[in-house]
Design a protein around this motif. Structure first.
Motif, PDB file in Angstrom:
ATOM      1  N   PRO A 198       0.804  -1.221   0.000  1.00  0.00           N
ATOM      2  CA  PRO A 198       0.000   0.000   0.000  1.00  0.00           C
ATOM      3  C   PRO A 198       0.839   1.273   0.000  1.00  0.00           C
ATOM      4  N   ALA A 199       2.147   1.106  -0.061  1.00  0.00           N
ATOM      5  CA  ALA A 199       3.074   2.236  -0.214  1.00  0.00           C
ATOM      6  C   ALA A 199       2.976   3.232   0.937  1.00  0.00           C
ATOM      7  N   LEU A 200       3.359   2.775   2.117  1.00  0.00           N
ATOM      8  CA  LEU A 200       3.433   3.673   3.270  1.00  0.00           C
ATOM      9  C   LEU A 200       4.379   4.833   2.984  1.00  0.00           C
ATOM     10  N   CYS A 201       5.377   4.554   2.156  1.00  0.00           N
ATOM     11  CA  CYS A 201       6.354   5.583   1.788  1.00  0.00           C
ATOM     12  C   CYS A 201       5.686   6.740   1.060  1.00  0.00           C
ATOM     13  N   GLU A 202       4.768   6.433   0.155  1.00  0.00           N
ATOM     14  CA  GLU A 202       4.111   7.490  -0.612  1.00  0.00           C
ATOM     15  C   GLU A 202       3.205   8.345   0.258  1.00  0.00           C
ATOM     16  N   LYS A 203       2.592   7.718   1.272  1.00  0.00           N
ATOM     17  CA  LYS A 203       1.750   8.506   2.178  1.00  0.00           C
ATOM     18  C   LYS A 203       2.598   9.472   2.994  1.00  0.00           C
ATOM     19  N   SER A 204       3.889   9.157   3.137  1.00  0.00           N
ATOM     20  CA  SER A 204       4.786  10.003   3.923  1.00  0.00           C
ATOM     21  C   SER A 204       5.627  10.932   3.051  1.00  0.00           C
ATOM     22  N   CYS A 205       5.518  10.798   1.752  1.00  0.00           N
ATOM     23  CA  CYS A 205       6.306  11.621   0.834  1.00  0.00           C
ATOM     24  C   CYS A 205       5.981  13.094   1.035  1.00  0.00           C
ATOM     25  N   VAL A 206       6.996  13.931   1.079  1.00  0.00           N
ATOM     26  CA  VAL A 206       6.795  15.362   1.262  1.00  0.00           C
ATOM     27  C   VAL A 206       5.904  15.924   0.161  1.00  0.00           C
ATOM     28  N   LEU A 207       6.029  15.390  -1.054  1.00  0.00           N
ATOM     29  CA  LEU A 207       5.199  15.875  -2.156  1.00  0.00           C
ATOM     30  C   LEU A 207       3.738  15.482  -1.965  1.00  0.00           C
ATOM     31  N   ASN A 208       3.487  14.455  -1.193  1.00  0.00           N
ATOM     32  CA  ASN A 208       2.108  14.111  -0.868  1.00  0.00           C
ATOM     33  C   ASN A 208       1.504  15.160   0.055  1.00  0.00           C
ATOM     34  N   ALA A 260       2.648  18.262   0.434  1.00  0.00           N
ATOM     35  CA  ALA A 260       2.728  19.611  -0.127  1.00  0.00           C
ATOM     36  C   ALA A 260       1.774  19.823  -1.296  1.00  0.00           C
ATOM     37  N   MET A 261       1.579  18.788  -2.131  1.00  0.00           N
ATOM     38  CA  MET A 261       0.804  18.991  -3.348  1.00  0.00           C
ATOM     39  C   MET A 261      -0.050  17.784  -3.730  1.00  0.00           C
ATOM     40  N   ASP A 262      -0.223  16.837  -2.806  1.00  0.00           N
ATOM     41  CA  ASP A 262      -1.067  15.670  -3.043  1.00  0.00           C
ATOM     42  C   ASP A 262      -0.636  14.908  -4.289  1.00  0.00           C
ATOM     43  N   ALA A 263       0.662  14.851  -4.512  1.00  0.00           N
ATOM     44  CA  ALA A 263       1.185  14.159  -5.691  1.00  0.00           C
ATOM     45  C   ALA A 263       2.527  13.520  -5.344  1.00  0.00           C
ATOM     46  N   PRO A 264       2.511  12.465  -4.522  1.00  0.00           N
ATOM     47  CA  PRO A 264       3.778  11.855  -4.107  1.00  0.00           C
ATOM     48  C   PRO A 264       4.524  11.236  -5.269  1.00  0.00           C
ATOM     49  N   VAL A 265       5.801  11.008  -5.056  1.00  0.00           N
ATOM     50  CA  VAL A 265       6.597  10.275  -6.036  1.00  0.00           C
ATOM     51  C   VAL A 265       6.004   8.873  -6.185  1.00  0.00           C
ATOM     52  N   THR A 266       6.033   8.333  -7.387  1.00  0.00           N
ATOM     53  CA  THR A 266       5.496   6.984  -7.638  1.00  0.00           C
ATOM     54  C   THR A 266       6.496   5.936  -7.147  1.00  0.00           C
ATOM     55  N   VAL A 267       6.693   5.908  -5.849  1.00  0.00           N
ATOM     56  CA  VAL A 267       7.740   5.070  -5.266  1.00  0.00           C
ATOM     57  C   VAL A 267       7.491   3.589  -5.554  1.00  0.00           C
ATOM     58  N   ARG A 268       6.265   3.131  -5.327  1.00  0.00           N
ATOM     59  CA  ARG A 268       5.980   1.699  -5.514  1.00  0.00           C
ATOM     60  C   ARG A 268       6.216   1.277  -6.964  1.00  0.00           C
ATOM     61  N   GLU A 269       5.706   2.040  -7.893  1.00  0.00           N
ATOM     62  CA  GLU A 269       5.890   1.681  -9.303  1.00  0.00           C
ATOM     63  C   GLU A 269       7.358   1.756  -9.701  1.00  0.00           C
ATOM     64  N   ASN A 270       8.074   2.756  -9.199  1.00  0.00           N
ATOM     65  CA  ASN A 270       9.504   2.855  -9.502  1.00  0.00           C
ATOM     66  C   ASN A 270      10.255   1.642  -8.981  1.00  0.00           C
ATOM     67  N   GLU A 271       9.881   1.214  -7.787  1.00  0.00           N
ATOM     68  CA  GLU A 271      10.502   0.029  -7.184  1.00  0.00           C
ATOM     69  C   GLU A 271      10.280  -1.205  -8.050  1.00  0.00           C
ATOM     70  N   CYS A 272       9.045  -1.370  -8.518  1.00  0.00           N
ATOM     71  CA  CYS A 272       8.739  -2.518  -9.361  1.00  0.00           C
ATOM     72  C   CYS A 272       9.527  -2.461 -10.667  1.00  0.00           C
ATOM     73  N   SER A 273       9.658  -1.268 -11.234  1.00  0.00           N
ATOM     74  CA  SER A 273      10.411  -1.121 -12.482  1.00  0.00           C
ATOM     75  C   SER A 273      11.871  -1.498 -12.306  1.00  0.00           C
ATOM     76  N   ILE A 274      12.444  -1.123 -11.160  1.00  0.00           N
ATOM     77  CA  ILE A 274      13.857  -1.438 -10.908  1.00  0.00           C
ATOM     78  C   ILE A 274      14.082  -2.932 -10.838  1.00  0.00           C
ATOM     79  N   ILE A 275      13.239  -3.646 -10.088  1.00  0.00           N
ATOM     80  CA  ILE A 275      13.462  -5.089  -9.940  1.00  0.00           C
ATOM     81  C   ILE A 275      13.151  -5.829 -11.229  1.00  0.00           C
ATOM     82  N   GLU A 276      12.153  -5.371 -11.985  1.00  0.00           N
ATOM     83  CA  GLU A 276      11.874  -6.022 -13.258  1.00  0.00           C
ATOM     84  C   GLU A 276      13.028  -5.812 -14.233  1.00  0.00           C
ATOM     85  N   ARG A 277      13.579  -4.632 -14.225  1.00  0.00           N
ATOM     86  CA  ARG A 277      14.754  -4.365 -15.054  1.00  0.00           C
ATOM     87  C   ARG A 277      15.914  -5.259 -14.618  1.00  0.00           C
TER      88      ARG A 277
END
Length: 449
Positions: free
Chosen positions: A98-108, A110-127
């Motif tokens: 559920p991406a606890l990290c994104e709920k804590s992201c400063v951009l979340n 400040a602007m309700d638009a956190p970094v796509t941490v979960r998707e980025n993580e998935c992209s890294i491991i798939e790569r």
């Protein structure tokens, strides 16, 4: 840091999902992927905060700013190495966390638009798997043996960490394959099981032994091991003991989810054994993720329609002032399964199941309830209203969570991990628990405690 101003110029972009009309016809993963360039741009939105709350919020202590900086620069192998230092199974969390990290992201905040941490993580491991960065490694042996009972996320993570420390690790699992609820409880449309299989193949090559179809009595553990890790999860589902519970057509959620995953893996079940929503009017009791998984599974099995009820009140959309950060935000969440069609209702208590006259469920009598603030500020108090109604259905799925398991008193060389220790929680917390218990076992066997 690649671009300190990227968060100002690049909007959050999610990969999105396959169209509903397409995805409900099969169990393929619903989440799509971004191309490499767009993914690097999304990673560049991480502004390397002075205090990275994402790192603080992650139970694994993932170093998100570091591997996102590497990803935005196209240094994928470095990103993988940084990610895998703290997370043994980013292919799991990259899909179903559920991406606890994104709920804590400063951009979340400040602007309700956190970094796509979960998707980025998935992209890294798939790569990493695609490019061959993930490969078996060998570790010097220390001559001691550890048995891990249960091959769910906590057990697997403990096994990985103990194997790295030189222990001969044997994983004992009662099911035909490893993965626990990730394999048997999470639908393929959220996490395809090849994701588990390819990782288990690597672990086997690294020296971890897996024995399947083995039921272990935890009060009589097998001999021959220096230590034991009990990671058997929370096997007992919470039941609903109301009149009519004995009627046919009432199942626990995992009866449906587990059997569907096993059928997709090639197992066959008789007509009498089969749990299927095909042609059924389904009622899901329980408003959490498991209930949502049931909804998506029912659609793919060809149900007529699905209703989901929840005893708690409907949460607000967007921001909930009652659960400010750093509390987990209790807000209305609409899953991909809900998007596929579902009548959702809240503040309903189930009173009794109705009989169709042939011993099969034909509906559920429900009562509206009000929730009143507790005088002491604790859990709100439920008040029945007397307003009752009938929900027609010919299949009921109970998705109300699981009971915390009770264990016998173990000796000093037996350790609990994951849900078996804490009760039902998140996969990411189970993985963190597995890593923590591996350190406990190592400390014990090396006489540091």
């Amino acid at each position: 840091m690649g671009n300190p101003n990227a968060f100002l110029t690049i909007p959050r972009q999610e990969a999105g999902h396959r169209p509903v009309f397409e995805r409900v016809s099969n169990f393929g993963e619903v989440e799509q992927v971004l191309n490499e360039g767009d993914r690097m741009l999304q990673a560049s939105r991480c502004m390397d905060c002075g205090v990275p709350f994402c790192h603080w919020a992650c139970p694994l202590g993932n170093r998100q700013p570091e591997w996102q900086d590497a990803a935005c620069k196209g240094k994928w192998e470095l990103a993988y190495k940084l990610l895998s230092q703290t997370n043994d199974f980013p292919e799991f969390t990259g899909r179903i966390c559920p991406a606890l990290c994104e709920k804590s992201c400063v951009l979340n905040h400040a602007m309700d638009a956190p970094v796509t941490v979960r998707e980025n993580e998935c992209s890294i491991i798939e790569r990493a798997f695609r490019e061959g960065y993930v490969h078996p490694r060998s570790y010097p042996r220390n001559g001691k043996k550890v048995a891990v009972v249960g091959a769910g996320p906590a057990g697997l993570s403990a096994a990985v960490q103990l194997n790295k420390r030189g222990y001969d690790v044997t994983v004992l699992e009662k099911m035909p394959s490893a993965g626990g609820l990730v394999r048997y409880g999470i639908p393929n449309f959220k996490l395809d099981k090849y994701v588990i299989d390819r990782r288990i193949a690597v672990l086997e090559q690294e020296g971890i032994t897996f024995r399947y179809g083995v039921t272990v009595d935890t009060e009589h553990l097998p001999e021959g091991y220096d230590a034991y890790v009990i990671s058997t999860g929370t096997p007992t589902a919470r039941d609903l003991s109301i009149p009519g519970r004995e009627l046919k057509g009432i199942y626990f959620a995992l009866d449906l989810l587990t059997q569907q995953n096993r059928r997709l893996a090639g197992e066959q079940f008789s007509k009498e054994e089969t749990v299927s929503a095909k042609g059924r009017t389904v009622l899901v009791i329980g408003g959490g993720d498991t209930g949502s998984d049931c909804i998506g599974t029912c659609h793919r099995q060809g149900c007529k329609n699905v209703t989901q009820i929840e005893i708690m009140p409907k949460p607000p959309e967007g921001y909930n002032p009652a659960t400010p950060w750093p509390a987990w935000p209790m807000i209305l969440r609409t899953s991909t399964s809900h998007e596929e069609g579902c009548d959702r209702r809240w503040s309903l208590s189930s009173c009794r199941f109705l009989d169709d006259g042939k011993g099969r469920v034909a509906g559920v009598e429900v009562e509206e309830v009000d929730w009143l603030p507790a005088p002491d500020g604790g859990r709100p108090q439920m008040k029945p209203t007397g307003r009752k109604s009938i929900i027609d259905c010919d299949m009921v799925l109970l998705a109300m969570g699981f009971l915390k398991p009770q264990h016998p008193e173990f000796g000093p060389n037996v350790f609990l991990a994951g849900d078996a220790k804490t009760g039902t929680s998140l996969v990411v917390r189970a993985l963190a628990g597995g890593r923590a218990v591996a350190q406990e076992v190592d400390d014990y066997l090396k006489g540091r405690v």
